[in-house]
Scaffold this motif. Structure first.
Motif, PDB file in Angstrom:
ATOM      1  N   ASN A   1       6.315   6.170  -6.390  1.00  0.00           N
ATOM      2  CA  ASN A   1       6.677   7.354  -5.605  1.00  0.00           C
ATOM      3  C   ASN A   1       7.147   6.919  -4.218  1.00  0.00           C
ATOM      4  O   ASN A   1       7.577   5.777  -4.046  1.00  0.00           O
ATOM      5  CB  ASN A   1       5.479   8.309  -5.512  1.00  0.00           C
ATOM      6  CG  ASN A   1       4.212   7.598  -5.045  1.00  0.00           C
ATOM      7  OD1 ASN A   1       4.274   6.629  -4.273  1.00  0.00           O
ATOM      8  ND2 ASN A   1       3.067   8.075  -5.507  1.00  0.00           N
ATOM      9  N   LYS A   2       7.057   7.800  -3.248  1.00  0.00           N
ATOM     10  CA  LYS A   2       7.520   7.472  -1.902  1.00  0.00           C
ATOM     11  C   LYS A   2       6.635   6.435  -1.230  1.00  0.00           C
ATOM     12  O   LYS A   2       7.066   5.767  -0.292  1.00  0.00           O
ATOM     13  CB  LYS A   2       7.570   8.739  -1.048  1.00  0.00           C
ATOM     14  CG  LYS A   2       8.604   9.766  -1.516  1.00  0.00           C
ATOM     15  CD  LYS A   2       8.597  10.985  -0.617  1.00  0.00           C
ATOM     16  CE  LYS A   2       9.643  12.005  -1.077  1.00  0.00           C
ATOM     17  NZ  LYS A   2       9.644  13.210  -0.218  1.00  0.00           N
ATOM     18  N   GLU A   3       5.402   6.289  -1.704  1.00  0.00           N
ATOM     19  CA  GLU A   3       4.465   5.350  -1.085  1.00  0.00           C
ATOM     20  C   GLU A   3       4.454   3.987  -1.765  1.00  0.00           C
ATOM     21  O   GLU A   3       4.173   2.973  -1.121  1.00  0.00           O
ATOM     22  CB  GLU A   3       3.051   5.931  -1.098  1.00  0.00           C
ATOM     23  CG  GLU A   3       2.891   7.205  -0.294  1.00  0.00           C
ATOM     24  CD  GLU A   3       1.474   7.727  -0.335  1.00  0.00           C
ATOM     25  OE1 GLU A   3       1.237   8.798   0.194  1.00  0.00           O
ATOM     26  OE2 GLU A   3       0.610   7.039  -0.928  1.00  0.00           O
ATOM     27  N   PHE A   4       4.760   3.959  -3.082  1.00  0.00           N
ATOM     28  CA  PHE A   4       4.695   2.715  -3.832  1.00  0.00           C
ATOM     29  C   PHE A   4       6.010   2.477  -4.571  1.00  0.00           C
ATOM     30  O   PHE A   4       6.492   3.364  -5.276  1.00  0.00           O
ATOM     31  CB  PHE A   4       3.542   2.753  -4.839  1.00  0.00           C
ATOM     32  CG  PHE A   4       2.192   2.899  -4.213  1.00  0.00           C
ATOM     33  CD1 PHE A   4       1.632   4.142  -4.014  1.00  0.00           C
ATOM     34  CD2 PHE A   4       1.488   1.777  -3.808  1.00  0.00           C
ATOM     35  CE1 PHE A   4       0.390   4.288  -3.431  1.00  0.00           C
ATOM     36  CE2 PHE A   4       0.238   1.905  -3.222  1.00  0.00           C
ATOM     37  CZ  PHE A   4      -0.318   3.164  -3.022  1.00  0.00           C
TER      38      PHE A   4
ATOM     39  N   ASN B   1       9.569  -0.240   6.222  1.00  0.00           N
ATOM     40  CA  ASN B   1       9.569   1.225   6.195  1.00  0.00           C
ATOM     41  C   ASN B   1       8.192   1.804   5.893  1.00  0.00           C
ATOM     42  O   ASN B   1       8.074   2.991   5.581  1.00  0.00           O
ATOM     43  CB  ASN B   1      10.583   1.720   5.159  1.00  0.00           C
ATOM     44  CG  ASN B   1      11.994   1.289   5.483  1.00  0.00           C
ATOM     45  OD1 ASN B   1      12.426   1.372   6.635  1.00  0.00           O
ATOM     46  ND2 ASN B   1      12.729   0.835   4.474  1.00  0.00           N
ATOM     47  N   GLU B   2       7.153   0.938   5.983  1.00  0.00           N
ATOM     48  CA  GLU B   2       5.776   1.368   5.710  1.00  0.00           C
ATOM     49  C   GLU B   2       5.594   1.838   4.264  1.00  0.00           C
ATOM     50  O   GLU B   2       4.765   2.706   3.987  1.00  0.00           O
ATOM     51  CB  GLU B   2       5.344   2.474   6.688  1.00  0.00           C
ATOM     52  CG  GLU B   2       5.300   2.042   8.147  1.00  0.00           C
ATOM     53  CD  GLU B   2       4.277   0.949   8.393  1.00  0.00           C
ATOM     54  OE1 GLU B   2       4.640  -0.080   8.965  1.00  0.00           O
ATOM     55  OE2 GLU B   2       3.132   1.133   7.956  1.00  0.00           O
ATOM     56  N   VAL B   3       6.387   1.274   3.364  1.00  0.00           N
ATOM     57  CA  VAL B   3       6.257   1.564   1.934  1.00  0.00           C
ATOM     58  C   VAL B   3       5.588   0.359   1.275  1.00  0.00           C
ATOM     59  O   VAL B   3       5.912  -0.792   1.576  1.00  0.00           O
ATOM     60  CB  VAL B   3       7.630   1.828   1.285  1.00  0.00           C
ATOM     61  CG1 VAL B   3       7.488   2.000  -0.225  1.00  0.00           C
ATOM     62  CG2 VAL B   3       8.269   3.055   1.902  1.00  0.00           C
ATOM     63  N   THR B   4       4.646   0.625   0.368  1.00  0.00           N
ATOM     64  CA  THR B   4       3.923  -0.464  -0.305  1.00  0.00           C
ATOM     65  C   THR B   4       4.751  -1.014  -1.463  1.00  0.00           C
ATOM     66  O   THR B   4       5.103  -0.275  -2.383  1.00  0.00           O
ATOM     67  CB  THR B   4       2.568   0.031  -0.837  1.00  0.00           C
ATOM     68  OG1 THR B   4       1.796   0.531   0.253  1.00  0.00           O
ATOM     69  CG2 THR B   4       1.807  -1.101  -1.512  1.00  0.00           C
ATOM     70  N   VAL B   5       5.058  -2.302  -1.405  1.00  0.00           N
ATOM     71  CA  VAL B   5       5.797  -2.983  -2.473  1.00  0.00           C
ATOM     72  C   VAL B   5       4.784  -3.600  -3.428  1.00  0.00           C
ATOM     73  O   VAL B   5       3.957  -4.428  -3.033  1.00  0.00           O
ATOM     74  CB  VAL B   5       6.724  -4.076  -1.902  1.00  0.00           C
ATOM     75  CG1 VAL B   5       7.464  -4.777  -3.040  1.00  0.00           C
ATOM     76  CG2 VAL B   5       7.706  -3.472  -0.911  1.00  0.00           C
TER      77      VAL B   5
ATOM     78  N   MET C   1       0.183  -6.457  -3.149  1.00  0.00           N
ATOM     79  CA  MET C   1       0.654  -5.225  -2.519  1.00  0.00           C
ATOM     80  C   MET C   1       0.825  -5.465  -1.030  1.00  0.00           C
ATOM     81  O   MET C   1      -0.114  -5.903  -0.356  1.00  0.00           O
ATOM     82  CB  MET C   1      -0.322  -4.077  -2.755  1.00  0.00           C
ATOM     83  CG  MET C   1      -0.413  -3.617  -4.202  1.00  0.00           C
ATOM     84  SD  MET C   1      -1.420  -2.126  -4.365  1.00  0.00           S
ATOM     85  CE  MET C   1      -1.166  -1.722  -6.088  1.00  0.00           C
ATOM     86  N   GLU C   2       2.013  -5.211  -0.510  1.00  0.00           N
ATOM     87  CA  GLU C   2       2.260  -5.402   0.913  1.00  0.00           C
ATOM     88  C   GLU C   2       3.225  -4.347   1.427  1.00  0.00           C
ATOM     89  O   GLU C   2       4.085  -3.857   0.699  1.00  0.00           O
ATOM     90  CB  GLU C   2       2.803  -6.802   1.183  1.00  0.00           C
ATOM     91  CG  GLU C   2       4.059  -7.145   0.408  1.00  0.00           C
ATOM     92  CD  GLU C   2       4.495  -8.584   0.628  1.00  0.00           C
ATOM     93  OE1 GLU C   2       3.837  -9.285   1.404  1.00  0.00           O
ATOM     94  OE2 GLU C   2       5.496  -8.993   0.008  1.00  0.00           O
TER      95      GLU C   2
END
Length: 222
Positions: free
Chosen positions: A23-26, A54-58, A49-50
């Motif tokens: 989603n927008k977070e991951f 853009n403060e999004v978790t990859v 997970m980092e």
């Protein structure tokens, strides 16, 4: 990133394991893919997970680099079944012994190499299904692009399987050497179950408890 997700960082993964929502977070990173709103692993390795700029978790999976390792005749390998037909089983080889491969190799398991007995009567579909994780032994190569495998020994066969219709991530449990059952739905399916021993299984992916036979040994001592 939530504290729960932080705790999951570093856990062991195998291909097809669901890792996170997409989603927008991951977002999906190296060693993973996105399907129907979820992120899945494509490699054997550890979860990472980092946050990006853009403060999004990859979400990614890191695999140990072992480029020099190739399956050799006699090796015990861990493979994932991809295709099953009346004549053979196709799979991808993920590990050689306890070493995770950087890239998978194609393996083939012929009908006559599935079991040691009644070879002409073996039904591959009653032994393996796509998605099963199996242990197999490498046979001498007869084709350039395929590794020939065998599961004729008792110690070889299915170690991880999910029943059709079972919830994602719930593995069946062996109830005999030819059958497994889903603990959630109680559905039973035929399999060629591996009689797993510690020196054959990849301990990094499938931990074996040291005290698994303690109770039996105590009863025998009495």
């Amino acid at each position: 990133m939530s504290s729960e997700k932080l705790k999951e960082t570093g856990k062991l993964c195998i291909p097809g394991m669901r890792l996170s929502l997409s989603n927008k977070e991951f977002v999906s990173g190296p060693g993973t893919y996105e399907l129907r709103g979820y992120i899945y692993a494509t490699l054997c390795g550890t979860l990472k997970m980092e946050l990006d700029e853009n403060e999004v978790t990859v979400v990614s999976v890191e695999s140990p680099r072992t480029p020099s390792i190739l399956p050799r005749t006699g090796d015990i390998v861990t493979a994932k079944v991809t295709v099953v037909n009346p004549r053979m089983v196709q799979c991808v080889i993920l590990c050689v012994g306890s070493s995770v491969l950087v890239r998978p190799y194609r393996g083939i398991l012929k009908k006559e190499d599935i079991k040691a007995t009644e070879k002409d009567r073996v039904d591959p579909y009653k032994c393996y299904r796509p998605g099963d994780v199996i242990l197999a032994r490498v046979l001498p190569m007869t084709e350039i692009h395929w590794y020939h495998l065998s599961t004729a020994e008792n110690e070889l066969g299915v170690v991880i399987a999910t029943a059709e219709g079972s919830p994602q991530g719930i593995s069946m449990l062996p109830i005999s050497w030819s059958e497994m059952q889903c603990p959630k739905t109680l559905v039973k399916e035929s399999r060629k179950v591996a009689r797993v021993i510690p020196e054959n299984i990849n301990e990094a992916l499938f931990p074996v408890k040291d005290n698994s036979t303690t109770e039996l040994e105590i009863k025998q001592d009495k």
